[in-house]
Design a protein around this motif. Structure first.
Motif, PDB file in Angstrom:
ATOM      1  N   MET A 172       0.851  -1.199   0.000  1.00  0.00           N
ATOM      2  CA  MET A 172       0.000   0.000   0.000  1.00  0.00           C
ATOM      3  C   MET A 172       0.880   1.239   0.000  1.00  0.00           C
ATOM      4  O   MET A 172       1.843   1.319   0.751  1.00  0.00           O
ATOM      5  CB  MET A 172      -0.909  -0.007   1.229  1.00  0.00           C
ATOM      6  N   THR A 173       0.525   2.224  -0.834  1.00  0.00           N
ATOM      7  CA  THR A 173       1.299   3.454  -0.947  1.00  0.00           C
ATOM      8  C   THR A 173       0.465   4.619  -0.454  1.00  0.00           C
ATOM      9  O   THR A 173      -0.695   4.765  -0.814  1.00  0.00           O
ATOM     10  CB  THR A 173       1.718   3.713  -2.407  1.00  0.00           C
ATOM     11  N   VAL A 174       1.047   5.465   0.373  1.00  0.00           N
ATOM     12  CA  VAL A 174       0.404   6.681   0.836  1.00  0.00           C
ATOM     13  C   VAL A 174       1.014   7.846   0.100  1.00  0.00           C
ATOM     14  O   VAL A 174       2.235   8.000   0.069  1.00  0.00           O
ATOM     15  CB  VAL A 174       0.599   6.863   2.359  1.00  0.00           C
ATOM     16  N   ALA A 232       5.886   9.458  -2.275  1.00  0.00           N
ATOM     17  CA  ALA A 232       5.183   8.251  -1.868  1.00  0.00           C
ATOM     18  C   ALA A 232       5.923   7.567  -0.732  1.00  0.00           C
ATOM     19  O   ALA A 232       7.142   7.434  -0.763  1.00  0.00           O
ATOM     20  CB  ALA A 232       5.067   7.292  -3.060  1.00  0.00           C
ATOM     21  N   LEU A 233       5.176   7.175   0.276  1.00  0.00           N
ATOM     22  CA  LEU A 233       5.714   6.391   1.370  1.00  0.00           C
ATOM     23  C   LEU A 233       5.030   5.035   1.372  1.00  0.00           C
ATOM     24  O   LEU A 233       3.807   4.957   1.376  1.00  0.00           O
ATOM     25  CB  LEU A 233       5.476   7.085   2.710  1.00  0.00           C
ATOM     26  N   GLU A 234       5.810   3.981   1.364  1.00  0.00           N
ATOM     27  CA  GLU A 234       5.256   2.641   1.391  1.00  0.00           C
ATOM     28  C   GLU A 234       4.889   2.270   2.822  1.00  0.00           C
ATOM     29  O   GLU A 234       5.674   2.438   3.749  1.00  0.00           O
ATOM     30  CB  GLU A 234       6.269   1.636   0.841  1.00  0.00           C
ATOM     31  N   MET A 235       3.685   1.743   2.985  1.00  0.00           N
ATOM     32  CA  MET A 235       3.243   1.343   4.318  1.00  0.00           C
ATOM     33  C   MET A 235       4.160   0.291   4.926  1.00  0.00           C
ATOM     34  O   MET A 235       4.390   0.280   6.139  1.00  0.00           O
ATOM     35  CB  MET A 235       1.805   0.816   4.235  1.00  0.00           C
ATOM     36  N   ARG A 236       4.696  -0.593   4.092  1.00  0.00           N
ATOM     37  CA  ARG A 236       5.575  -1.641   4.614  1.00  0.00           C
ATOM     38  C   ARG A 236       6.835  -1.036   5.225  1.00  0.00           C
ATOM     39  O   ARG A 236       7.365  -1.522   6.231  1.00  0.00           O
ATOM     40  CB  ARG A 236       5.938  -2.615   3.492  1.00  0.00           C
ATOM     41  N   GLU A 237       7.342   0.052   4.644  1.00  0.00           N
ATOM     42  CA  GLU A 237       8.515   0.721   5.205  1.00  0.00           C
ATOM     43  C   GLU A 237       8.200   1.314   6.563  1.00  0.00           C
ATOM     44  O   GLU A 237       9.003   1.202   7.504  1.00  0.00           O
ATOM     45  CB  GLU A 237       8.983   1.816   4.244  1.00  0.00           C
ATOM     46  N   LEU A 238       7.037   1.951   6.668  1.00  0.00           N
ATOM     47  CA  LEU A 238       6.652   2.547   7.943  1.00  0.00           C
ATOM     48  C   LEU A 238       6.462   1.482   9.014  1.00  0.00           C
ATOM     49  O   LEU A 238       6.889   1.649  10.170  1.00  0.00           O
ATOM     50  CB  LEU A 238       5.372   3.365   7.769  1.00  0.00           C
ATOM     51  N   GLU A 239       5.789   0.397   8.628  1.00  0.00           N
ATOM     52  CA  GLU A 239       5.580  -0.696   9.582  1.00  0.00           C
ATOM     53  C   GLU A 239       6.918  -1.272  10.047  1.00  0.00           C
ATOM     54  O   GLU A 239       7.107  -1.550  11.247  1.00  0.00           O
ATOM     55  CB  GLU A 239       4.734  -1.787   8.917  1.00  0.00           C
ATOM     56  N   LEU A 293       8.507   1.068  12.585  1.00  0.00           N
ATOM     57  CA  LEU A 293       7.838   1.038  13.881  1.00  0.00           C
ATOM     58  C   LEU A 293       8.235  -0.205  14.691  1.00  0.00           C
ATOM     59  O   LEU A 293       8.488  -0.121  15.897  1.00  0.00           O
ATOM     60  CB  LEU A 293       6.320   1.078  13.692  1.00  0.00           C
ATOM     61  N   VAL A 294       8.277  -1.350  14.026  1.00  0.00           N
ATOM     62  CA  VAL A 294       8.658  -2.580  14.729  1.00  0.00           C
ATOM     63  C   VAL A 294      10.125  -2.522  15.147  1.00  0.00           C
ATOM     64  O   VAL A 294      10.497  -2.909  16.269  1.00  0.00           O
ATOM     65  CB  VAL A 294       8.375  -3.811  13.844  1.00  0.00           C
ATOM     66  N   TYR A 318       0.111   6.545  12.161  1.00  0.00           N
ATOM     67  CA  TYR A 318       0.002   5.191  11.611  1.00  0.00           C
ATOM     68  C   TYR A 318      -1.161   4.455  12.262  1.00  0.00           C
ATOM     69  O   TYR A 318      -1.919   3.743  11.598  1.00  0.00           O
ATOM     70  CB  TYR A 318       1.302   4.431  11.840  1.00  0.00           C
ATOM     71  N   GLY A 319      -1.316   4.625  13.581  1.00  0.00           N
ATOM     72  CA  GLY A 319      -2.422   3.971  14.266  1.00  0.00           C
ATOM     73  C   GLY A 319      -3.768   4.439  13.752  1.00  0.00           C
ATOM     74  O   GLY A 319      -4.696   3.639  13.561  1.00  0.00           O
ATOM     75  N   THR A 320      -3.886   5.746  13.502  1.00  0.00           N
ATOM     76  CA  THR A 320      -5.141   6.281  12.962  1.00  0.00           C
ATOM     77  C   THR A 320      -5.439   5.709  11.587  1.00  0.00           C
ATOM     78  O   THR A 320      -6.575   5.315  11.285  1.00  0.00           O
ATOM     79  CB  THR A 320      -5.070   7.817  12.890  1.00  0.00           C
ATOM     80  N   LEU A 321      -4.414   5.664  10.726  1.00  0.00           N
ATOM     81  CA  LEU A 321      -4.600   5.130   9.381  1.00  0.00           C
ATOM     82  C   LEU A 321      -4.982   3.659   9.434  1.00  0.00           C
ATOM     83  O   LEU A 321      -5.866   3.203   8.700  1.00  0.00           O
ATOM     84  CB  LEU A 321      -3.318   5.320   8.575  1.00  0.00           C
TER      85      LEU A 321
END
Length: 316
Positions: A1-3, A13-20, A23-24, A85-88
């Motif tokens: 998923m791209t935001v 573009a920020l990839e959700m997988r990168e953000l996740e 965070l981990v 990220y939590g809100t999204l």
């Protein structure tokens, strides 16, 4: 998923997988444990982190042989990212739950017979929402709008025009040419093709009341385009009554091409007619009815290629 994030005049573009992954990693501060939680290889975790840092333009993590720590920028980024990220994630989860919660019983009315496009839309609808039970109900020609107004069905596919204040129009189906159903031995059949002016030579079978006059006259006009009178044939309540009357030689009945193709029989001929406005079907529902079930049905109808224009047809 791209935001997609807008910054000034640039879109990045920020990839959700990168953000996740970030965070981990910020929680574990260990590439191996991060990889295990995300079911990834350590090299993939490193790749995702480098990609995120490249998009931001600075290091977020310091890594040595003994420890992993966040840089000051990484710590600030984490503070802002975690609630966003939590809100999204909550929004996505809520949308998925809403989609899964399209349940219940859909009662769908058809005037005459279901077209191929409508059956395709129903197939798509049930593929998306297999838990919904559907009943298909035939709408009588003599009362095309009554079952929807009385909530006997949730929605119906009817022929335009629809000039009913209590009804809302949904997607339209493709325009269709007319066919005139005649007894197989009728003299007009030999012509192979008719003009609207030829209708003055045959009584037209029409819908009986309480179908409104404006609707009945569109589908069994009283005059040709030049003003010649078209005789009125029998008044019928259903499509099958009309076909039986035509086969008995009591008059001709105007049908759209798909309906004619579905009802081929030895005692009837379906002759093309030109010079009339095309036939068009539309999905209608009660104006006060706006449920998740009906929104899902409307989306399925639109996604099968039907026109999305929903403005009312021209009414007298």
């Amino acid at each position: 998923m791209t935001v997609e994030l807008e910054s000034g005049t640039r879109i990045r573009a920020l990839e959700m997988r990168e953000l996740e992954c970030f965070l981990v990693l910020a929680e574990e501060l260990h590439f191996g444990r991060t990889a295990e939680r995300l079911y990834l290889s350590q090299s993939r975790v490193s790749q995702l982190l480098r990609s995120l840092e490249g998009r931001i333009g600075a290091r977020l993590v310091d890594r040595t042989s003994r420890r992993v720590t966040l840089t000051p920028l990484g710590a600030r980024f984490l503070t802002g990212l975690r609630p966003a990220y939590g809100t999204l994630a909550d929004v996505v989860d809520e949308a998925r739950a809403a989609a899964r919660c399209v349940t219940g019983h859909l009662r769908l009315g058809f005037l005459g017979s279901a077209s191929h496009r409508m059956t395709a839309a129903l197939g798509l609808f049930h593929e998306r929402h297999p838990q919904v039970a559907t009943s298909v109900v035939e709408i009588p020609m003599a009362d095309p709008f009554g079952p929807v107004r009385r909530a006997e069905v949730d929605a119906a596919v009817v022929m335009l025009p629809v000039c009913e204040p209590a009804l809302a129009l949904g997607p339209r189906f493709e325009k269709q040419p007319w066919r005139l159903a005649l007894a197989a031995g009728h003299p007009l059949v030999r012509r192979g093709r008719l003009d609207a002016e030829d209708l003055a030579a045959v009584p037209l079978i029409a819908s009986a009341p309480p179908a409104p006059d404006y609707w009945r006259d569109r589908h069994a006009p009283r005059r040709t385009p030049s003003g010649r009178t078209i005789p009125r044939g029998p008044l019928v309540a259903t499509l099958q009554e009309g076909l039986a009357s035509a086969a008995a030689g009591l008059g001709g009945m105007l049908l759209c091409r798909p309906t004619a193709e579905i009802h081929v029989r030895a005692d009837l001929a379906f002759v093309p007619v030109t010079g009339l406005p095309p036939n068009e079907l539309v999905l209608v529902r009660g104006k006060e009815s706006d449920t998740a079930l009906l929104r899902a049905l409307t989306a399925a109808v639109a996604d099968t290629g039907c026109e999305t224009h929903t403005a009312p047809d021209m009414c007298p």
